[in-house]
Enzyme design. Sequence first.
Site: not given
Ligand code: G6P
Length: 619
Positions: A2, A27, A86, A112-113, A493, A497, A500, A516, A614
């Site tokens: 949000c 976001r 959201w 928000n919240g 990572e 990526k 995602e 294993h 985000k």
């Molecule tokens: C969300 C995003 C991830 C990100 C994570 C942590 O889950 O989808 O891509 O790595 O938040 O975000 P931050 O702002 O704490 O690094």
Amino acid sequence: MCGIVGYIGQKPATPILLDGLARLEYRGYDSAGVAVLAAKRSLEVHKVAGRVRDVMATLPAGFEGADDILSRCVRGHYMGIGHTRWATHGGPSDDNAHPHLSQDRRVAVVHNGIIDNAADLRKALIGDGVTFRSETDTEVLAHLVARAYADTLEDAVLEALAQVEGTYGLAVIDARHPDRIVVARNGSPIILGIGENEMHVASDVAALVRYTTQVVHLDDGELASVTLDGFRTFTWGARSTSKETVTVDWSYDDYDRGAYEHFMIKEIHEQPESVRRCIRGRVDERFHTAHLGGLNLDAREARGIRRIKILGCGSAYYAGQFGAQFIEEVARIPADAEPASEFRYRNPVVEPDTLYVAVSQSGETYDTLTAVQELKRKGGRVIGLVNVVGSSIARACDGGIYLHAGPEVAVASTKALTNMSVGFSLLGVHLGRIRDLSPANGRRLVDGLQALPNQIDAILENGQAITDAAQWVSKAQSIFFVGRVRGYPVAREGAQKLKEISYLHAEAYQTSELKHGPLALISPDVPTVAIVPDDELFDRNLTALHEISARSGPMLVITHEGVDVGDLAATTIKVPRNEPELDPILMTVPLQMLAYRVSVALGRDIDKPRNLAKSVTVE
Ligand code: G6P
């Protein structure tokens, strides 16, 4: 997640609110809306399930002109609030979109919240004859404010909040009090932007930087009454507070894609410069160490640290795994990383000689923030590796390292993630040089850090092989990423990526663990991306490559210049050599490119992948 915007000033409010909302689009959200002061002291509301452009489509033609026909000039000024939602309570729909109105349409609220006792409040309000128009928890706030006995809007909001349990960042306007916006914060950010004869409100500086760089961050339990000529802050107990104005050094242009097709690829290409910014002023050439002024940890205290625990979510957690590996190797302090989302719920033992490190791009991730708060409550010492200056996590920590990556708009983190690893490297060298890391090794690593920007540039310039590999990788349904020790966080990572943004199934394993279990899944249809640095584990990694090859698994190998893996790999990507401890930072870059190119090939919504946001500011 949000987003909130608000404006009071001499200019028509609607275009400013919509522009602010568009800046918050990155976001992630499912509905949007605005409420503005209209003629005859009433409010006009436009809200829909969809994107900001869908709100625009509902507006009467010509609203964008100087004579904004939506918001009216009342007593010489314009005013309004806006929101991107959201969904949490109630699915995405026009009715559930914010702003929410009181029954008499006099009070509008954006929030928000989550209001935890919304169900009870709702039942009581319905018992009193209130009709609800939405399924949201937020709507109770609009009714509570409108039904308060108080004469001023500030007191009405205080009266409403006294009945509410939960988290909020909120903004309230009341047509009866057209000269002010009242905002409140408890667990969800609210920032005031100070303009000339105008004031802005937002949940993220992205919505403000076009208009002002002078901002004030509210603290939890704080409210502000925002008027044309300024603001006044106070607590739940109506006690006045004093605030510091902070200058934001991000600019409107940082939120512009420019000639790039997506923010993600723009941000990938910004890495050489953003790494330079992270290192600038922090290298001490005389003592071959890193100078980190914001840590608030003197040498004696640093020597007393016996353990390091790193907490983050998503990519930040994987950067934390790199950090733990680096710090343990270089500073010889036992270190590990754990998802903040798990840590906060398992009643962890908090030890006085452990240094806790929270890592976050946004500085607003709820799981990470609450882990920090839990630690502080138990007396733990926490530092932050955070990108957004003045964010909630940065302010909750005892000190820290700002990442200086600049604003990151794409959901998939690239430049911020790289700067997290650079930040951990600076921290590791700093702690190491206070302990047993020799000046020669300190110098070696500091030189290595300074070489990173040009080496990243070189990797980006040679992107064709990755673009080609992406063509065959994108045809798979399932992809393995393998690496060991230093290479394992790189593999994790890389898999994160890819899943995602491409929505392909990707899984990371320690190369040593393949035999294993997962080896059973290797087949011509399941490619493996292998991280194979030219280090002391090279021969062992090569053995695993042979095992995969023997089962006809196609491979993309990320290795060093000068290494030859023969015809084991379908594609080999070679990156420049740095120091072995820092090599993972370079090896991550081709994997960002791979995820990007595969997702382009599959036609995905790269900057706003499905189901993701985000910054996850809820539980
Ligand atoms: C969300 C995003 C991830 C990100 C994570 C942590 O889950 O989808 O891509 O790595 O938040 O975000 P931050 O702002 O704490 O690094």
